[in-house]
Design an enzyme around this catalytic site. Structure first.
Site, PDB file in Angstrom:
ATOM      1  N   ARG A  23      50.575  68.431  44.604  1.00 22.72           N
ATOM      2  CA  ARG A  23      49.563  67.420  44.929  1.00 22.72           C
ATOM      3  C   ARG A  23      50.064  66.330  45.879  1.00 22.72           C
ATOM      4  O   ARG A  23      51.245  66.032  45.939  1.00 22.72           O
ATOM      5  CB  ARG A  23      48.963  66.825  43.653  1.00 22.72           C
ATOM      6  CG  ARG A  23      49.887  65.951  42.867  1.00 22.72           C
ATOM      7  CD  ARG A  23      49.221  65.565  41.556  1.00 22.72           C
ATOM      8  NE  ARG A  23      50.044  64.634  40.822  1.00 22.72           N
ATOM      9  CZ  ARG A  23      49.717  64.094  39.665  1.00 22.72           C
ATOM     10  NH1 ARG A  23      48.579  64.423  39.084  1.00 22.72           N
ATOM     11  NH2 ARG A  23      50.526  63.255  39.063  1.00 22.72           N
ATOM     12  N   ARG A  42      48.785  54.741  26.701  1.00 15.24           N
ATOM     13  CA  ARG A  42      49.676  55.894  26.617  1.00 15.24           C
ATOM     14  C   ARG A  42      50.516  55.861  25.342  1.00 15.24           C
ATOM     15  O   ARG A  42      51.334  56.757  25.131  1.00 15.24           O
ATOM     16  CB  ARG A  42      50.616  55.886  27.810  1.00 15.24           C
ATOM     17  CG  ARG A  42      50.210  56.846  28.936  1.00 15.24           C
ATOM     18  CD  ARG A  42      51.268  56.697  30.000  1.00 15.24           C
ATOM     19  NE  ARG A  42      51.414  57.746  30.937  1.00 15.24           N
ATOM     20  CZ  ARG A  42      50.820  57.799  32.125  1.00 15.24           C
ATOM     21  NH1 ARG A  42      49.942  56.914  32.475  1.00 15.24           N
ATOM     22  NH2 ARG A  42      51.130  58.762  32.957  1.00 15.24           N
ATOM     23  N   ARG A  75      58.104  63.950  32.093  1.00 14.12           N
ATOM     24  CA  ARG A  75      56.795  63.303  31.894  1.00 14.12           C
ATOM     25  C   ARG A  75      55.971  64.050  30.841  1.00 14.12           C
ATOM     26  O   ARG A  75      55.244  63.433  30.061  1.00 14.12           O
ATOM     27  CB  ARG A  75      56.052  63.210  33.227  1.00 14.12           C
ATOM     28  CG  ARG A  75      56.650  62.125  34.122  1.00 14.12           C
ATOM     29  CD  ARG A  75      56.266  62.283  35.572  1.00 14.12           C
ATOM     30  NE  ARG A  75      54.851  62.105  35.806  1.00 14.12           N
ATOM     31  CZ  ARG A  75      54.222  62.554  36.902  1.00 14.12           C
ATOM     32  NH1 ARG A  75      54.890  63.210  37.822  1.00 14.12           N
ATOM     33  NH2 ARG A  75      52.946  62.324  37.044  1.00 14.12           N
ATOM     34  N   LYS A  89      43.132  63.614  35.733  1.00 19.39           N
ATOM     35  CA  LYS A  89      42.512  62.341  35.356  1.00 19.39           C
ATOM     36  C   LYS A  89      42.139  61.515  36.601  1.00 19.39           C
ATOM     37  O   LYS A  89      41.037  61.002  36.700  1.00 19.39           O
ATOM     38  CB  LYS A  89      43.460  61.507  34.475  1.00 19.39           C
ATOM     39  CG  LYS A  89      43.882  62.188  33.185  1.00 19.39           C
ATOM     40  CD  LYS A  89      44.684  61.250  32.287  1.00 19.39           C
ATOM     41  CE  LYS A  89      46.005  60.793  32.866  1.00 19.39           C
ATOM     42  NZ  LYS A  89      47.020  61.858  33.027  1.00 19.39           N
ATOM     43  N   ARG A 133      53.911  61.563  45.705  1.00 19.22           N
ATOM     44  CA  ARG A 133      54.545  60.621  44.784  1.00 19.22           C
ATOM     45  C   ARG A 133      56.005  60.991  44.549  1.00 19.22           C
ATOM     46  O   ARG A 133      56.341  62.164  44.437  1.00 19.22           O
ATOM     47  CB  ARG A 133      53.805  60.639  43.435  1.00 19.22           C
ATOM     48  CG  ARG A 133      52.513  59.889  43.475  1.00 19.22           C
ATOM     49  CD  ARG A 133      51.696  60.093  42.241  1.00 19.22           C
ATOM     50  NE  ARG A 133      52.440  60.008  40.996  1.00 19.22           N
ATOM     51  CZ  ARG A 133      51.865  59.975  39.806  1.00 19.22           C
ATOM     52  NH1 ARG A 133      50.544  60.013  39.707  1.00 19.22           N
ATOM     53  NH2 ARG A 133      52.587  59.899  38.717  1.00 19.22           N
TER      54      ARG A 133
HETATM   55  P1  AMP Z   1      50.557  58.082  36.275  1.00 18.58           P
HETATM   56  O1  AMP Z   1      50.201  57.820  37.691  1.00 18.58           O
HETATM   57  O2  AMP Z   1      49.459  57.687  35.329  1.00 18.58           O
HETATM   58  O3  AMP Z   1      51.055  59.481  36.034  1.00 18.58           O
HETATM   59  O4  AMP Z   1      51.786  57.110  35.936  1.00 18.58           O
HETATM   60  C1  AMP Z   1      53.020  57.215  36.629  1.00 18.58           C
HETATM   61  C2  AMP Z   1      54.125  56.550  35.841  1.00 18.58           C
HETATM   62  O5  AMP Z   1      53.821  55.153  35.670  1.00 18.58           O
HETATM   63  C3  AMP Z   1      54.313  57.078  34.431  1.00 18.58           C
HETATM   64  O6  AMP Z   1      55.148  58.235  34.383  1.00 18.58           O
HETATM   65  C4  AMP Z   1      54.964  55.870  33.739  1.00 18.58           C
HETATM   66  O7  AMP Z   1      56.325  55.748  34.117  1.00 18.58           O
HETATM   67  C5  AMP Z   1      54.214  54.701  34.378  1.00 18.58           C
HETATM   68  N1  AMP Z   1      52.981  54.369  33.605  1.00 18.58           N
HETATM   69  C6  AMP Z   1      51.676  54.485  34.018  1.00 18.58           C
HETATM   70  N2  AMP Z   1      50.821  54.086  33.067  1.00 18.58           N
HETATM   71  C7  AMP Z   1      51.592  53.715  32.011  1.00 18.58           C
HETATM   72  C8  AMP Z   1      51.296  53.234  30.706  1.00 18.58           C
HETATM   73  N3  AMP Z   1      50.035  53.065  30.280  1.00 18.58           N
HETATM   74  N4  AMP Z   1      52.353  52.954  29.875  1.00 18.58           N
HETATM   75  C9  AMP Z   1      53.628  53.096  30.278  1.00 18.58           C
HETATM   76  N5  AMP Z   1      53.969  53.578  31.488  1.00 18.58           N
HETATM   77  C10 AMP Z   1      52.977  53.881  32.361  1.00 18.58           C
END
Ligand code: AMP
Length: 216
Positions: A127, A88, A172, A13, A161
């Site tokens: 990554r 989400r 996740r 994404k 990360r």
């Molecule tokens: P991402 O970079 O999108 O994979 O997000 C990393 C982490 O941030 C996720 O595993 C969640 O802990 C938190 N996070 C990101 N976006 C959301 C969302 N829309 N709702 C809840 N938690 C989020």
């Protein structure tokens, strides 16, 4: 134009959102990036979010809805935006519909990036990003043209990360299937869901997304 990229962690994404941002002038809104910045700056939101992120769990709906509501009110979002990592949960999707309806707007398309779970763990574990400009790379799938030097800005400083490790990835993925996958029927019913093959190579995935956007 308001577009959502939907898919499990590691589906690509962020990579695709950056490409579309560059080619179409749609602002990329990544709640993950915003939360990581809050964690790094040790803000109140960041301090609260950190433990959930480290465990591969979702941060509370109220927090991320508030972050997105503030962000889309900013001027650079007026021409449209691309959501990456939000919504989400169904509650987040409903809140988004409500905040857009107040502005006379709606989601134009939700692009589901379909991928095999087994492939995701390797994708995520390999990554990393440029610490300066946030350009994304991968140990095997997407190396910089010159080893150790960012293609976009020339920096030699890269970061991984904290949650991109094998243990957190499993959590996740479980979170995705339990809480985020219900968005697929939610958007299918609204007639805005478009599914593409996220297992294809990066350029091909970009081409599929462009095809969807061109048809809108
Ligand atoms: P991402 O970079 O999108 O994979 O997000 C990393 C982490 O941030 C996720 O595993 C969640 O802990 C938190 N996070 C990101 N976006 C959301 C969302 N829309 N709702 C809840 N938690 C989020």
């Amino acid at each position: 134009m308001i577009i959502i990229l939907l898919g499990p962690p590691g589906a690509g994404k962020g990579t695709q959102a950056k490409r579309i941002e560059a080619s179409r002038g749609l602002v990329q809104l990544s709640t993950g990036d915003m939360l990581r910045a809050a964690v790094a700056n040790e803000t109140e939101v960041g301090n609260k979010a950190k433990e959930f992120m480290d465990a591969g769990k979702l941060v509370s709906d109220d927090v991320v809805i508030g972050i997105i509501e503030d962000r889309i009110a900013q001027q650079d979002c007026e021409k449209g935006f691309l959501l990456d990592g939000f919504p989400r949960t169904v509650a987040q999707a409903e809140a988004l519909d409500e905040m857009l309806a107040k502005k006379g707007l709606k989601v134009d398309a939700v692009i589901e990036m379909k991928v095999d779970d087994e492939a995701l763990i390797d994708r995520i574990a390999g990554r990393y990003t440029c610490a300066e400009c946030n350009a994304g790379y991968h140990d095997t799938n997407l190396k910089p043209r010159v080893a150790g030097v960012c293609d976009s800005c020339g920096s030699t400083n890269f970061i991984r990360r904290a949650d991109d490790n094998r243990e957190t990835v499993v959590s996740r993925l479980e979170t995705y299937h339990a809480q985020t996958a219900p968005l697929l029927p939610y958007y299918r019913e609204k007639g805005v869901l478009k599914t593409i093959d996220g297992m294809a190579d990066i350029d091909d995935v970009t081409a599929q997304i462009n095809q969807v956007l061109d048809a809108l």
